[in-house]
Design an enzyme around this catalytic site. Sequence first.
Site, PDB file in Angstrom:
ATOM      1  N   ASN A 179       0.760  -1.175  -0.117  1.00  0.00           N
ATOM      2  CA  ASN A 179      -0.001   0.004   0.112  1.00  0.00           C
ATOM      3  C   ASN A 179       0.838   1.377   0.000  1.00  0.00           C
ATOM      4  O   ASN A 179       0.412   2.246  -0.464  1.00  0.00           O
ATOM      5  CB  ASN A 179      -0.994  -0.138   1.117  1.00  0.00           C
ATOM      6  CG  ASN A 179      -0.250  -0.082   2.491  1.00  0.00           C
ATOM      7  OD1 ASN A 179       0.818  -0.592   2.752  1.00  0.00           O
ATOM      8  ND2 ASN A 179      -1.200   0.209   3.302  1.00  0.00           N
ATOM      9  N   GLU A 276       4.665  -4.356  11.974  1.00  0.00           N
ATOM     10  CA  GLU A 276       3.950  -3.526  11.700  1.00  0.00           C
ATOM     11  C   GLU A 276       2.483  -4.113  11.057  1.00  0.00           C
ATOM     12  O   GLU A 276       2.552  -4.408   9.674  1.00  0.00           O
ATOM     13  CB  GLU A 276       4.345  -2.303  10.797  1.00  0.00           C
ATOM     14  CG  GLU A 276       5.333  -1.532  11.540  1.00  0.00           C
ATOM     15  CD  GLU A 276       4.964  -0.577  12.344  1.00  0.00           C
ATOM     16  OE1 GLU A 276       3.828  -0.324  12.767  1.00  0.00           O
ATOM     17  OE2 GLU A 276       5.730   0.177  13.048  1.00  0.00           O
ATOM     18  N   CYS A 310      -3.430   0.668   6.845  1.00  0.00           N
ATOM     19  CA  CYS A 310      -3.177  -0.019   8.169  1.00  0.00           C
ATOM     20  C   CYS A 310      -4.222   0.574   9.113  1.00  0.00           C
ATOM     21  O   CYS A 310      -4.713  -0.172  10.011  1.00  0.00           O
ATOM     22  CB  CYS A 310      -1.955  -0.322   8.382  1.00  0.00           C
ATOM     23  SG  CYS A 310      -0.946   0.946   8.322  1.00  0.00           S
ATOM     24  N   GLU A 490       8.098   2.515  14.241  1.00  0.00           N
ATOM     25  CA  GLU A 490       8.729   3.060  12.855  1.00  0.00           C
ATOM     26  C   GLU A 490       8.847   4.549  13.166  1.00  0.00           C
ATOM     27  O   GLU A 490       7.702   5.208  14.000  1.00  0.00           O
ATOM     28  CB  GLU A 490       8.212   2.787  11.879  1.00  0.00           C
ATOM     29  CG  GLU A 490       8.268   1.273  11.684  1.00  0.00           C
ATOM     30  CD  GLU A 490       8.177   0.556  10.218  1.00  0.00           C
ATOM     31  OE1 GLU A 490       7.089   0.880   9.671  1.00  0.00           O
ATOM     32  OE2 GLU A 490       9.263  -0.286   9.735  1.00  0.00           O
TER      33      GLU A 490
HETATM   34  N1  LIG Z   1       1.046  -1.294  10.604  1.00  0.00           N
HETATM   35  C1  LIG Z   1       1.571  -0.909   9.500  1.00  0.00           C
HETATM   36  O1  LIG Z   1       2.292   0.258   9.467  1.00  0.00           O
HETATM   37  C2  LIG Z   1       1.049  -1.272   8.235  1.00  0.00           C
HETATM   38  C3  LIG Z   1       1.271  -0.679   6.999  1.00  0.00           C
HETATM   39  C4  LIG Z   1       1.069  -1.207   5.764  1.00  0.00           C
HETATM   40  C5  LIG Z   1       0.010  -2.476   5.652  1.00  0.00           C
HETATM   41  N2  LIG Z   1      -0.061  -3.080   6.928  1.00  0.00           N
HETATM   42  C6  LIG Z   1      -0.753  -4.227   6.917  1.00  0.00           C
HETATM   43  O2  LIG Z   1      -0.533  -5.032   5.659  1.00  0.00           O
HETATM   44  C7  LIG Z   1      -1.613  -5.548   5.092  1.00  0.00           C
HETATM   45  C8  LIG Z   1      -1.687  -5.603   3.638  1.00  0.00           C
HETATM   46  O3  LIG Z   1      -0.468  -6.040   3.203  1.00  0.00           O
HETATM   47  P1  LIG Z   1      -0.212  -7.402   2.327  1.00  0.00           P
HETATM   48  O4  LIG Z   1      -1.391  -7.785   1.760  1.00  0.00           O
HETATM   49  O5  LIG Z   1       1.043  -7.148   1.420  1.00  0.00           O
HETATM   50  O6  LIG Z   1       0.407  -8.278   3.663  1.00  0.00           O
HETATM   51  P2  LIG Z   1       0.885  -9.825   3.513  1.00  0.00           P
HETATM   52  O7  LIG Z   1       1.044 -10.169   4.888  1.00  0.00           O
HETATM   53  O8  LIG Z   1       0.136 -10.598   2.575  1.00  0.00           O
HETATM   54  O9  LIG Z   1       2.429  -9.413   2.798  1.00  0.00           O
HETATM   55  C9  LIG Z   1       3.339  -8.659   3.255  1.00  0.00           C
HETATM   56  C10 LIG Z   1       4.680  -9.029   3.006  1.00  0.00           C
HETATM   57  O10 LIG Z   1       4.953 -10.236   3.428  1.00  0.00           O
HETATM   58  C11 LIG Z   1       5.517 -11.124   2.243  1.00  0.00           C
HETATM   59  N3  LIG Z   1       5.261 -12.635   2.815  1.00  0.00           N
HETATM   60  C12 LIG Z   1       4.032 -13.241   2.651  1.00  0.00           C
HETATM   61  N4  LIG Z   1       4.199 -14.514   3.157  1.00  0.00           N
HETATM   62  C13 LIG Z   1       5.471 -14.492   3.840  1.00  0.00           C
HETATM   63  C14 LIG Z   1       6.107 -15.482   4.509  1.00  0.00           C
HETATM   64  N5  LIG Z   1       5.427 -16.773   4.643  1.00  0.00           N
HETATM   65  N6  LIG Z   1       7.437 -15.213   4.690  1.00  0.00           N
HETATM   66  C15 LIG Z   1       7.892 -13.878   4.502  1.00  0.00           C
HETATM   67  N7  LIG Z   1       7.518 -12.861   3.866  1.00  0.00           N
HETATM   68  C16 LIG Z   1       6.026 -13.181   3.436  1.00  0.00           C
HETATM   69  C17 LIG Z   1       4.891 -10.555   1.138  1.00  0.00           C
HETATM   70  O11 LIG Z   1       5.327 -11.222   0.101  1.00  0.00           O
HETATM   71  C18 LIG Z   1       4.862  -9.129   1.189  1.00  0.00           C
HETATM   72  O12 LIG Z   1       5.996  -8.713   0.866  1.00  0.00           O
HETATM   73  C19 LIG Z   1      -2.781  -5.260   5.978  1.00  0.00           C
HETATM   74  O13 LIG Z   1      -2.961  -6.151   6.796  1.00  0.00           O
HETATM   75  C20 LIG Z   1      -2.256  -3.907   6.452  1.00  0.00           C
HETATM   76  O14 LIG Z   1      -2.950  -3.501   7.543  1.00  0.00           O
HETATM   77  C21 LIG Z   1       0.606  -2.649   8.045  1.00  0.00           C
HETATM   78  C1  LIG Z   2       0.713   7.432   5.967  1.00  0.00           C
HETATM   79  N1  LIG Z   2      -0.284   6.863   6.662  1.00  0.00           N
HETATM   80  C2  LIG Z   2      -1.700   7.471   6.180  1.00  0.00           C
HETATM   81  C3  LIG Z   2      -0.351   7.367   8.191  1.00  0.00           C
HETATM   82  C4  LIG Z   2      -0.322   5.420   6.516  1.00  0.00           C
HETATM   83  C5  LIG Z   2       0.758   4.490   7.181  1.00  0.00           C
HETATM   84  C6  LIG Z   2       1.067   3.181   6.978  1.00  0.00           C
HETATM   85  C7  LIG Z   2      -0.024   2.521   6.978  1.00  0.00           C
HETATM   86  O1  LIG Z   2      -0.620   1.684   6.001  1.00  0.00           O
END
Ligand SMILES: NC(=O)c1ccc[n+]([C@@H]2O[C@H](COP(=O)([O-])OP(=O)(O)OC[C@H]3O[C@@H](n4cnc5c(N)ncnc54)[C@H](O)[C@@H]3O)[C@@H](O)[C@H]2O)c1
Ligand SMILES: C[N+](C)(C)CCCC=O
Length: 516
Positions: A179, A276, A310, A490
Site C-alpha cells: 500500500n 507493523e 493499516c 517506526e
Molecule cells: N502497521 C503498518 O504499518 C502497516 C502498513 C501497511 C500495511 N499493513 C498491513 O499489511 C496488510 C496488507 O499488506 P499485504 O497484503 O502485502 O500483507 P501480507 O502479509 O500478505 O504480505 C506482506 C509482505 O510479506 C510477504 N510475505 C508473505 N508471506 C510471507 C512469508 N511466509 N514469509 C515471509 N514473507 C512473506 C509478502 O510477499 C509481502 O512482501 C494489511 O493487513 C495492512 O493492515 C500494516
Molecule cells: C501514511 N499513513 C496514512 C499514516 C499510513 C501509514 C502506513 C499504513 O498503512
Amino acid sequence: MLPGSKSLLPGLPRLFGFAAMSSVTGTYELQEPLNYRGGTRVQPADGNHFEEVYEPATGRVIGKFLCSGEKEVNLAVQSAQAAFKIWSQKSGMERSTILLEAARIIRERREEIAKMETINNGKSLLEALADIDVSWQCVQYYAGLAGSLAGQHIQLPGGSFAYTRREPLGVCVGIGAWNYPFQIACWKSAPALACGNAMIFKPSPFTPISVVLLAEIYSEAGVPKGLFNVTQGGAATGQFLCHHPNVAKVSFTGSVPTGIKIMEMAAKGIKPVTLELGGKSPLIIFSDCVLENAVKGALMANFLTQGEVCCNGTRVFVQREILSAFTKAVVQQTQNIKIGDPLLEDTRMGPLINRPHLEKVLSFIKQAKEQGAEVLCGGEPYVPDDPKLQNGFYMSPCILGNCEDNMTCVKEEIFGPVMSILPFDSEEEALERANSTRFGLAGGVFTRDIQRAHRVVAGLQAGMCFINNYNISPVELPFGGYKMSGFGRENGEAAIGYYSQLKTVCVEMGDVESVF
Ligand SMILES: NC(=O)c1ccc[n+]([C@@H]2O[C@H](COP(=O)([O-])OP(=O)(O)OC[C@H]3O[C@@H](n4cnc5c(N)ncnc54)[C@H](O)[C@@H]3O)[C@@H](O)[C@H]2O)c1
Ligand SMILES: C[N+](C)(C)CCCC=O
C-alpha cells in the site's frame, strides 16, 4: 494546501506548485531487472517462479519478474555483509552526509517516483506525491539523528566508570506491504542505515518497482555497494531471508497472519523483529465536535489510498445526537470523491490493488448487507468512462449504516474504502466498544472538550492516537501498534532502539579485588 490540512501529509503544499502532468496511464512497460545487488540492477541468480506486475488503473500486465530463490538471497546477504563492514565503521556524521544527499535526490526526483508509485499501486498522484515527500523527510530526519547517536557515561566507585555504545545489528531484512511501497522502504531503511546497518528489502510482489529507485538513489548518494539490496519475490523468498543465519533482524509490514509466521521464523534464530501489522481502528466522534472537521477526519480516516491503509479508522462511533447530521454530511462528501485515472491531478480515488482484492472487498460489503447493515452509498464496482480504464480495479467508496459490533464488517480488517458507522450514547460505552478488538494500531477522537479528548485517548488501547484529526504522519512521531497490530516502532527517535543494540563497557581504574 487542502483546506484544514495544516501539516497533513507534509509536502502537500508543494504539490500545488506542481505543473499539470498529462496522464501516461496505459503506456508504461517494465523493462529493467528489479533485483538490486552490489550496487546495480541484476537478474536473480536463481528463482522459483515468475510473477506478473499489474497497472491497477487499466488492469494491464506491465511486466513480470522472477521471484528470487535461495542462491540469490545468499548472494544478497553476502553483498550486504561486505558493505556492512565498511558502513558500520563510518562515523555518524559521515553516514549523515550520505543520507542527506539521498534525501535531496528523492526530493529532486519526487514527481518521477510518485508517478511510478501511482502506475504500480493505483493511488492518486496527489497522494503518491505526499508519500514521496514523507519518504525524503524520513531519510532527512534519520540523517539528522545519525551524527548524535551516543551512549551513556556512568560513574562507578573509586574512579572506575562504564560507558555504553550504541552499535548496529548487522544485516537487517525489511519486508514490505503493497500500500505504501516506497514510503515503507524509507521508514525501514532510513533508521537502519543511520544506525550503521545494511539492509535487504523485499517489497510486495504486487508493487516491486519503486523500491529499486530508492536503491539506485542510495548508491548515487554514496553508500557502499551492497548496503541496500532489493530481493524480489513472495512468501518463499521472504522465508529464505527470514531463516538466513547471517540476517540479524527482520522488520515486517503486512498482515497479522504473515506477521505470526515472521515471528515464528525469527524465533528460531533469536532475531529481533519489528511487526507493523493490520488494524480495525476506532474513530470516536462526540456530539460537541466541530462537525465539519469530524466529517473531513472520517474521510481521511477511511479513504486514503482507496481505503488500503493499516491505521484507518474504519469503525466510526458517532454520538447519537449528531448521528443524522454526521451521516448526511459524510455520505454527501463521499459521493463527491472523484474516482478515475490516478495520474490525473483532480482524481482523488484510484483503483484497488488487483482484481482478487477488489472482489474480496466487495464480498465484505455483500456479507455486511446479509448481516443487516445498510449501504448508505457506494460499494459497487465502478467503470470509468475512459475506455482505457475499463478493466481497472475500481469501486465506489462505501458507507455502511445500521452496523452492529458483532458484524464481520465491523470486526475484520477490510482494507478497502468501506466505513462502518456505529451510534453510541456515553463516553464509557464508546471506549469499551472501541477497545473490544484484537487489533490496536490506531484510534481517534473528535471533541471540543479538551479533558475528555485526553481521557479518551489515554483509555484507547492503540499505539497511534489522533485528537481532532486522523491519518497524518509526520516522521518525527513514533508509529506502531498495540495488541495484535504488532510491536516495535517506526519513525521518531524510538525507531533507533529497534535498529541498534547497546554494548556496556565496564572500566576498572584500580586493582582487581578477587574473591579467590
Ligand atoms: N502497521 C503498518 O504499518 C502497516 C502498513 C501497511 C500495511 N499493513 C498491513 O499489511 C496488510 C496488507 O499488506 P499485504 O497484503 O502485502 O500483507 P501480507 O502479509 O500478505 O504480505 C506482506 C509482505 O510479506 C510477504 N510475505 C508473505 N508471506 C510471507 C512469508 N511466509 N514469509 C515471509 N514473507 C512473506 C509478502 O510477499 C509481502 O512482501 C494489511 O493487513 C495492512 O493492515 C500494516
Ligand atoms: C501514511 N499513513 C496514512 C499514516 C499510513 C501509514 C502506513 C499504513 O498503512
